[in-house]
Design a protein around this motif. Structure first.
Motif, PDB file in Angstrom:
ATOM      1  N   PRO A  44      54.582 -43.473 -30.575  1.00 35.58           N
ATOM      2  CA  PRO A  44      53.900 -44.694 -30.115  1.00 35.58           C
ATOM      3  C   PRO A  44      52.432 -44.690 -30.529  1.00 35.58           C
ATOM      4  O   PRO A  44      51.802 -43.634 -30.655  1.00 35.58           O
ATOM      5  CB  PRO A  44      54.036 -44.627 -28.589  1.00 35.58           C
ATOM      6  N   ASP A  57      64.169 -39.844 -19.368  1.00 36.99           N
ATOM      7  CA  ASP A  57      64.464 -41.243 -19.641  1.00 36.99           C
ATOM      8  C   ASP A  57      64.686 -42.036 -18.354  1.00 36.99           C
ATOM      9  O   ASP A  57      64.203 -43.163 -18.210  1.00 36.99           O
ATOM     10  CB  ASP A  57      65.703 -41.335 -20.539  1.00 36.99           C
ATOM     11  N   ARG A  72      58.711 -41.731 -21.890  1.00 37.70           N
ATOM     12  CA  ARG A  72      59.123 -41.709 -23.289  1.00 37.70           C
ATOM     13  C   ARG A  72      59.291 -40.270 -23.769  1.00 37.70           C
ATOM     14  O   ARG A  72      58.510 -39.388 -23.406  1.00 37.70           O
ATOM     15  CB  ARG A  72      58.096 -42.430 -24.160  1.00 37.70           C
ATOM     16  N   THR A  87      64.474 -40.650 -30.401  1.00 33.55           N
ATOM     17  CA  THR A  87      63.549 -41.204 -29.412  1.00 33.55           C
ATOM     18  C   THR A  87      64.296 -42.092 -28.428  1.00 33.55           C
ATOM     19  O   THR A  87      65.366 -42.616 -28.739  1.00 33.55           O
ATOM     20  CB  THR A  87      62.452 -42.040 -30.105  1.00 33.55           C
ATOM     21  N   ASN A  88      63.714 -42.252 -27.248  1.00 34.92           N
ATOM     22  CA  ASN A  88      64.287 -43.199 -26.279  1.00 34.92           C
ATOM     23  C   ASN A  88      63.501 -44.499 -26.249  1.00 34.92           C
ATOM     24  O   ASN A  88      63.562 -45.259 -25.291  1.00 34.92           O
ATOM     25  CB  ASN A  88      64.354 -42.579 -24.876  1.00 34.92           C
ATOM     26  N   TYR A  89      62.763 -44.761 -27.317  1.00 32.89           N
ATOM     27  CA  TYR A  89      62.007 -46.003 -27.457  1.00 32.89           C
ATOM     28  C   TYR A  89      62.177 -46.469 -28.897  1.00 32.89           C
ATOM     29  O   TYR A  89      62.382 -45.679 -29.818  1.00 32.89           O
ATOM     30  CB  TYR A  89      60.519 -45.796 -27.144  1.00 32.89           C
TER      31      TYR A  89
END
Length: 645
Positions: free
Chosen positions: A350, A565, A570, A627-629
Motif C-alpha cells: 500500500p 484478516d 492488511r 495479499t489480502n488487499y
C-alpha cells in the motif's frame, strides 16, 4: 505560469537535507529557470520544451562567454531607435493593435530581425543572441495587453508604455551547466545525474498555447498565424503531460531516469480542480510509479516532512515527492533475502503505511526499503537482532573504527588499504588462503563468548564480512560455523554498511526477538501492514533445515494470517508455490480456499510487465506475494493460478 520562484528555499532545504550526495542537478522541466538558478553552486543540466525558455536559460546561465559592452550598446541602440519611418514587418502586419500597439509591434519586429541579422553575420554569438531576445521578452511582457500569458489579449484595455530593453543580470555556474531544448522523456534516456527535479504541467492548459507569441518571436520562423489570438501551428510543442496521456508519459519518464534521487513538484489543487482536468496525475498513480523506482517520502510547504503513512490532503497544497532510487542492500547476504525482488514487491505494498511489521525480518532487506511511520523488525534469531541493534545505535564512524581494530587484532587482510598483492593473493582467487587460520581463530574466540556485549556483535559482524559469501549461519548448538570466504571488509562493504546504518538510524523502528504470534498488534490500524517472509516449506535452505520449519508451522502461520484478516488488518506474504518439481500443496489449498479474498501476485527475477501468456510462465520456481488487499497491478486470481499450474 507554475514557476517555483517563491518555493526556492523550500526546495533547496529538502534537497540539501535529503539528497546529500548531489553534485549534478538535473532540472528536467526547467520552465523559466527559477529552480536551476537556486543550484548555481552545483553542476546543473536544464531542459525545456519551449524554445523561448531555452533561450532564457542560455542567456542567464549559459557557459559561452559574452561581450557585455557589445550587448549593452545594442540594447541602448534598440531603445533609442525610431521605427516610424521603417516599413511594416512580420510583427506589425500580423499583431498590430492586438497585444501591442501598431508602433510597438513594428519596433519588436525590427529589433528581432536585426538580432537575427547580426547572428547570421556572426557579429554576435549564440549566447549574445539569446541575451538580446530574452531582454526583448522581458520588455514586451511589461507592456503587453494580457493577464500574464498570451492565450488571449484584453480587447478593451488601453495600450501603455514604451518598449524598453534592459541588460540581464547573468548567473555564473562555476561547476558548469548544460542547457537542452528537448522532449524530457527522450532526453532522460541519455542523461545521468545525482538528482533529477521534475516540475511537469499539472493540468490540460498547454504551455505552447499560453506562450505562443514568445515562441513565435524566439524561433523567428515567421509562420502564418490564425484566429483572434494570432496563434501559429504548435503540434510539435504539445505536451502529453497536458492530456489524458499524462500518467502514461510520467510512468515512462520515471522508468528511464538515471538518478540517485527524483524530486517531483506536484501541486495539490484540490478535488475540485482535479475533476476539471483529465491531464492530472492522481496521487495514487504518482506513488505507484515512484515506488517502482525506490523509497518515497512526501513533503509539504509547511516544511514538515510526512511519510506516505501520514499524508494529509489539504486544498491547494504544494508537495514534493522525494524518491530515493534503487533498493538499499543489507550488509548481510542473508539466505532468502528479498533484495533482488524489492523492485517488484514494493509497488505491491500500500502507498500509505503507518506501521510496517516485518514478522521474519532476516537481513532487514524489506523493511529498510519501506517508508512507514513506524517499522517493527522481528526475528527469532536473537543474535541477528542484537547485531542490527548495534548498527542502529552506534555511530557509523565508530562502528567502522572498531571493526578495523578487530581486523588488525587478528591480522586479517585489509585490501582497501594495501591491495591484494600485499597478501600474496589476487582478486580472482580471493583471500581465503591468507585469512583462513586467522579467521578460524576469530571464529573460535567468538564461539567462546558468553556475554553478548558490543564486542560480541562486532566480532560477529567481522565473521560475517570475512565468512563465506557474507552469510550468517549457526549450528544446532548455537555456534557460528561458516568457513572463511574469498573477500574481506572491502570498500563496497564499507559503503553498504554506512548507508544501511544511516537509514536504520533514520527510521523510527523497534527491533524485537519474539515469537511472531505473541507480538502486540493491538495498536495497528487499517493503514498498517504485516509482512511475512517465513522459511519456505519446499526449499532446502539452511535456515529451514536448522530452524525446523515444517507443515505444522506453515499451517500455524496461515492460520495467523487469517486471524489478521479477520481483524481488518492488511497482510502480505512472500512464499513459493513451486520449486524444483515440488508444490506447496498446503499454500495452494489455502489460496484456493480464500479465492476472492486474497490476491496472488507472481514474482520473477525477469518479470517486467504482468504478461502471463507466455509458454514458460510456470517456471521451475514460482515465487509469489499473497495479499489480502487489492493493488493497482494486474495479478492472477487463485483459481486461475492453480489452473495454469
Amino acid at each position: 505560469m507554475g514557476n517555483k520562484y517563491k518555493l526556492l528555499s523550500y526546495i533547496r532545504e529538502v534537497v540539501d537535507k535529503e539528497c546529500p550526495e548531489t553534485e549534478l542537478f538535473f532540472d528536467v522541466f526547467a520552465g523559466t529557470g527559477a529552480v536551476a538558478s537556486e543550484f548555481s553552486d552545483k553542476k546543473v543540466i536544464t531542459n525545456e520544451l519551449l524554445y523561448s525558455n531555452y533561450l532564457a536559460h542560455v542567456a542567464f546561465f549559459g557557459a559561452e562567454k559574452y561581450d557585455a559592452r557589445k550587448v549593452r550598446l545594442l540594447i541602448d541602440a534598440y531603445n533609442a531607435y525610431d521605427v516610424s519611418g521603417e516599413p511594416d514587418n512580420y510583427m506589425s502586419v500580423n499583431f498590430a493593435d492586438t497585444y501591442f500597439s501598431s508602433a510597438v509591434c513594428k519596433k519588436i519586429g525590427f529589433i528581432r530581425e536585426d538580432i537575427e541579422r547580426l547572428y547570421r553575420a556572426k557579429e554576435i554569438n549564440f549566447r549574445e543572441r539569446a541575451m538580446l531576445v530574452t531582454s526583448l521578452f522581458y520588455a514586451l511582457d511589461k507592456i503587453a495587453k494580457t493577464v500574464g500569458h498570451y492565450d488571449a489579449y484584453r480587447k478593451t484595455a488601453e495600450f501603455s508604455g514604451n518598449l524598453q530593453l534592459k541588460m540581464l543580470k547573468t548567473i555564473e555556474f562555476k561547476k558548469g551547466i548544460v542547457c537542452y531544448n528537448e522532449d524530457a522523456n527522450l532526453l532522460v534516456k541519455r542523461v545521468k545525474a545525482d538528482a533529477a527535479y521534475l516540475d511537469p504541467p499539472y493540468n490540460s492548459r498547454q504551455y505552447s498555447d499560453a506562450y505562443h507569441l514568445l515562441e513565435n518571436i524566439a524561433k523567428w520562423e515567421k509562420p502564418k498565424v490564425f484566429g483572434t489570438a494570432k496563434k501559429m501551428e504548435r503540434k510539435d510543442q504539445k505536451s502529453d503531460y497536458c492530456t489524458n496521456k499524462a500518467t502514461q508519459a510520467f510512468a515512462d519518464l520515471i522508468e528511464n531516469i538515471a538518478a540517485k534521487y527524483i524530486i517531483l513538484s506536484y501541486n495539490n489543487t484540490g478535488s475540485k480542480a482535479d475533476g476539471r482536468s483529465n491531464a492530472r496525475i492522481a496521487d495514487e498513480d504518482i506513488m505507484r510509479i515512484l515506488l517502482k523506482k525506490g523509497r518515497v517520502k512526501v513533503f509539504s510547504t509547511g516544511y514538515k516532512a510526512f511519510t506516505t503513512g501520514k499524508s494529509k490532503n489539504e486544498e491547494n497544497e504544494e508537495r514534493l515527492f522525494l524518491c530515493t532510487c534503487g533498493a538499499l542492500a543489507s550488509p548481510l547476504n542473508y539466505t532468502g533475502g528479498k533484495y533482488k525482488l524489492i523492485k517488484q514487491i514494493r509497488p505491491l505494498f500500500p502507498a500509505q503505511i503507518d506501521t510496517f511489521v516485518d514478522l521474519f525480518a532476516g537481513g532487514f532487506n524489506v523493511g529498510i526499503n519501506i517508508e512507514a511511520g513506524l517499522t517493527i523488525y522481528n526475528d527469532s534469531n536473537a543474535k541477528l537482532i542484537g547485531l542490527f541493534k548495534l548498527l542502529k545505535e552506534m555511530p557509523e564512524d565508530e562502528t567502522i573504527r572498531r571493526i578495523e581494530e578487530i581486523i588488525k587484532e587478528y591480522g586479517l587482510s585489509d585490501v582497501s588499504r594495501f591491495g591484494y598483492e600485499y597478501y600474496g593473493c589476487n582478486s580472482s582467487n580471493g583471500l581465503a588462503s591468507y585469512n583462513k587460520d586467522k579467521y578460524l581463530r576469530l571464529r573460535a574466540d567468538f564461539n567462546l563468548q558468553k556475554e553478548k556485549d558490543e564486542r560480541y556483535y562486532l566480532l560477529l559482524f567481522v565473521l560475517i564480512m570475512f565468512g563465506f559469501n557474507n552469510q550468517i549461519r549457526f549450528n544446532r548448538n548455537g555456534k557460528f560455523n561458516l568457513p572463511v570466504g574469498k573477500r574481506d571488509f572491502n570498500v563496497n562493504l564499507r559503503k553498504k554498511l554506512r548507508r544501511f546504518s544511516a537509514r536504520l538510524k533514520e527510521q523510527k523502528a523497534l527491533l524485537l526477538n519474539e515469537d511472531y504470534r505473541k507480538l502486540d498488534i493491538s495498536g495497528l490500524t487499517g493503514n498498517s501492514l504485516i509482512y511475512a517472509d517465513p522459511p519456505y516449506l519446499i526449499t532446502l535452505a539452511g535456515y529451514n533445515e536448522q530452524g525446523g520449519w515444517n507443515e505444522k508451522k506453515e499451517a500455524e502461520l496461515l492460520e495467523y494470517l487469517d486471524h489478521i484478516d479477520q481483524k481488518g488488518l492488511r497482510f502480505a506474504l512472500s512464499n513459493v508455490l513451486r520449486h524444483k518439481g515440488k508444490e506447496n500443496r498446503l499454500l495452494l489449498d489455502w489460496t484456493q480456499k480464500n479465492a476472492g479474498r486474497y490476491f496472488v501476485h507472481l514474482l520473477d527475477y525477469g518479470y517486467s510487465n504482468a504478461n502471463y501468456q507466455t509458454k514458460d510462465e510456470v517456471g521451475d520456481t514460482k515465487e509469489v506475494l499473497i495479499t489480502n488487499y487489492a493493488t493497482g497491478r494486474l495479478s492472477l486470481s487463485d483459481g486461475a493460478l492453480l489452473k495454469r499450474a
